[in-house]
Design an enzyme around this catalytic site. Structure first.
Site, PDB file in Angstrom:
ATOM      1  N   THR A 119      36.619  46.303  49.968  1.00  0.00           N
ATOM      2  CA  THR A 119      35.830  45.156  49.050  1.00  0.00           C
ATOM      3  C   THR A 119      36.052  43.839  49.785  1.00  0.00           C
ATOM      4  O   THR A 119      35.681  42.312  49.456  1.00  0.00           O
ATOM      5  CB  THR A 119      36.186  45.915  48.056  1.00  0.00           C
ATOM      6  OG1 THR A 119      37.797  44.960  47.498  1.00  0.00           O
ATOM      7  CG2 THR A 119      35.683  46.837  47.348  1.00  0.00           C
ATOM      8  N   ASP A 152      36.377  35.308  41.130  1.00  0.00           N
ATOM      9  CA  ASP A 152      36.954  35.965  42.369  1.00  0.00           C
ATOM     10  C   ASP A 152      36.620  35.564  43.577  1.00  0.00           C
ATOM     11  O   ASP A 152      35.603  34.883  43.405  1.00  0.00           O
ATOM     12  CB  ASP A 152      36.273  37.321  41.615  1.00  0.00           C
ATOM     13  CG  ASP A 152      37.253  38.324  42.787  1.00  0.00           C
ATOM     14  OD1 ASP A 152      38.824  37.653  43.493  1.00  0.00           O
ATOM     15  OD2 ASP A 152      37.783  40.197  42.287  1.00  0.00           O
ATOM     16  N   MET A 183      32.015  41.707  46.000  1.00  0.00           N
ATOM     17  CA  MET A 183      31.289  42.269  45.143  1.00  0.00           C
ATOM     18  C   MET A 183      32.216  44.143  44.835  1.00  0.00           C
ATOM     19  O   MET A 183      31.305  44.611  45.335  1.00  0.00           O
ATOM     20  CB  MET A 183      29.808  42.773  45.708  1.00  0.00           C
ATOM     21  CG  MET A 183      29.333  41.538  44.898  1.00  0.00           C
ATOM     22  SD  MET A 183      28.650  41.363  43.773  1.00  0.00           S
ATOM     23  CE  MET A 183      30.271  40.216  42.662  1.00  0.00           C
ATOM     24  N   HIS A 184      33.614  44.500  44.735  1.00  0.00           N
ATOM     25  CA  HIS A 184      34.237  45.418  45.151  1.00  0.00           C
ATOM     26  C   HIS A 184      33.296  46.967  44.614  1.00  0.00           C
ATOM     27  O   HIS A 184      33.046  47.473  45.170  1.00  0.00           O
ATOM     28  CB  HIS A 184      35.665  45.213  44.320  1.00  0.00           C
ATOM     29  CG  HIS A 184      36.497  44.119  43.565  1.00  0.00           C
ATOM     30  ND1 HIS A 184      37.064  43.903  45.089  1.00  0.00           N
ATOM     31  CD2 HIS A 184      36.566  42.730  43.027  1.00  0.00           C
ATOM     32  CE1 HIS A 184      38.239  43.075  44.507  1.00  0.00           C
ATOM     33  NE2 HIS A 184      37.313  42.189  43.941  1.00  0.00           N
ATOM     34  N   ASP A 185      32.914  46.246  42.815  1.00  0.00           N
ATOM     35  CA  ASP A 185      32.556  47.876  43.144  1.00  0.00           C
ATOM     36  C   ASP A 185      31.188  48.378  43.291  1.00  0.00           C
ATOM     37  O   ASP A 185      30.362  49.479  43.479  1.00  0.00           O
ATOM     38  CB  ASP A 185      31.751  47.846  40.929  1.00  0.00           C
ATOM     39  CG  ASP A 185      33.724  47.646  40.426  1.00  0.00           C
ATOM     40  OD1 ASP A 185      34.763  47.619  40.898  1.00  0.00           O
ATOM     41  OD2 ASP A 185      33.408  47.096  39.312  1.00  0.00           O
TER      42      ASP A 185
END
Ligand code: BDR
Ligand code: CA
Length: 302
Positions: A190, A222, A230-232
């Protein structure tokens, strides 16, 4: 053929973007959204999930989940996601209510109603640990868990721990040792697939969904102006485009105390578990493909 999925989430700006992709992609059939305390308190993550569902005019049930981790005291991430968890866009006040079932009961019912479902947690894993402890029969109905969390190359809370696992390491340990196949979508990918400044600028000009996401992302603390993780969203990208990822099967366990609390530890040489593995760990990603896909997906919405 569509893939039936359930998202367990703590919106959160990147969670909101992940929900956006999951709700609108015709290959995915999002059956249920459950919420957990994480980026902000669970009353706020529940309201935020409802706001996204309402924004798209969908009738997807949202069930409120755990208010706090199993053992560790709760710490939010409002410094990253703002006090509301989803600043930068006015969703109004009319966005409905969660269903009259706890997340664990709703998860049980939704999973048992399907032969096969994919569980996509993008917050801490408290609801899932409670579910597996109370209703172990659900495990055989879960095809796989595609979970954002963990890291094998340094954390974002401590040098060892990523936020979702750090928030509830005891729950993460239960999930990893449950015997259900897990795809680990952690910081290793990510933090490589940053949304570039150019992508973010283009997003704002696409359509109403792009405007909404642009509003949120430009309030997201972040990353940096050069690129925002956009980790998720990487979980949904994995479900739709696994070929964009480099993975390695390994046994993963979780540190639940001491200075490395919340660290995910992989048996990288398959040396300590008789060659058995419990997770497919994502180690690399095609970041350009992620940026391209992100814009294309949003451009297809409204
Ligand atoms: C994870 O932590 C949260 O702040 C994000 O929503 C994501 O799920 C990244 O470490
Ligand atoms: Ca999240």
């Amino acid at each position: 053929m569509t893939t039936k999925i359930i998202m367990d989430t703590d919106p959160g700006i990147d969670d909101a973007a992940a929900l956006t992709m999951a709700i609108n992609n015709p290959s995915l059939d999002l059956k249920l959204i459950t919420t957990v305390a994480g980026n902000v308190t669970v009353d706020k993550t529940t309201a935020n999930a409802l706001k996204i569902v309402h924004f798209f005019g969908k009738d997807i049930p949202v069930a409120a989940g755990a208010e706090q981790p199993l053992i560790k005291p709760f710490e939010d991430a409002a410094r990253i996601h703002g006090e509301s968890g989803m600043p930068g866009y006015d969703f109004g006040t009319d966005y409905g209510k969660p269903i009259d079932k706890s997340a664990v009961e709703a998860l049980r019912d939704a999973i048992m109603a399907e032969d096969e479902v994919v569980l996509v947690p993008t917050g801490s894993y408290t609801n899932i640990a409670l579910l597996f402890s109370e209703y172990p029969e659900v495990k055989s109905h879960i095809k796989q868990i595609v979970a954002m969390g963990g890291s094998f190359s340094g954390g974002n809370m401590t040098s060892a721990a990523e936020f979702n696992v750090f928030t509830d390491p005891d729950a993460a340990k239960i999930m990893y040792n449950a015997g259900v196949p897990i795809v680990t979508v952690g910081l290793d990918v990510t933090l490589k697939a940053l949304l570039t400044a150019d992508t973010i600028e283009k997003l704002g000009k696409l359509n109403k969904t792009g405007e909404m996401l642009h509003g949120l992302i430009t309030h997201y603390n972040d990353g940096s102006d050069a690129g925002r993780p956009m980790h998720d969203v990487n979980t949904i990208f994995y479900l739709l485009h696994p070929e964009a990822f480099t993975t390695k099967d390994m046994w993963v366990d979780v540190q639940t105390d001491g200075p490395a609390i919340g660290a995910t530890v992989g048996d990288v040489r398959a040396a300590y578990h008789d060659g058995k593995t419990n997770a497919k760990v994502c180690l690399d990603i095609d970041a350009d493909a992620f940026n391209k896909w992100f814009l294309e997906e949003v451009s297809k919405i409204k």
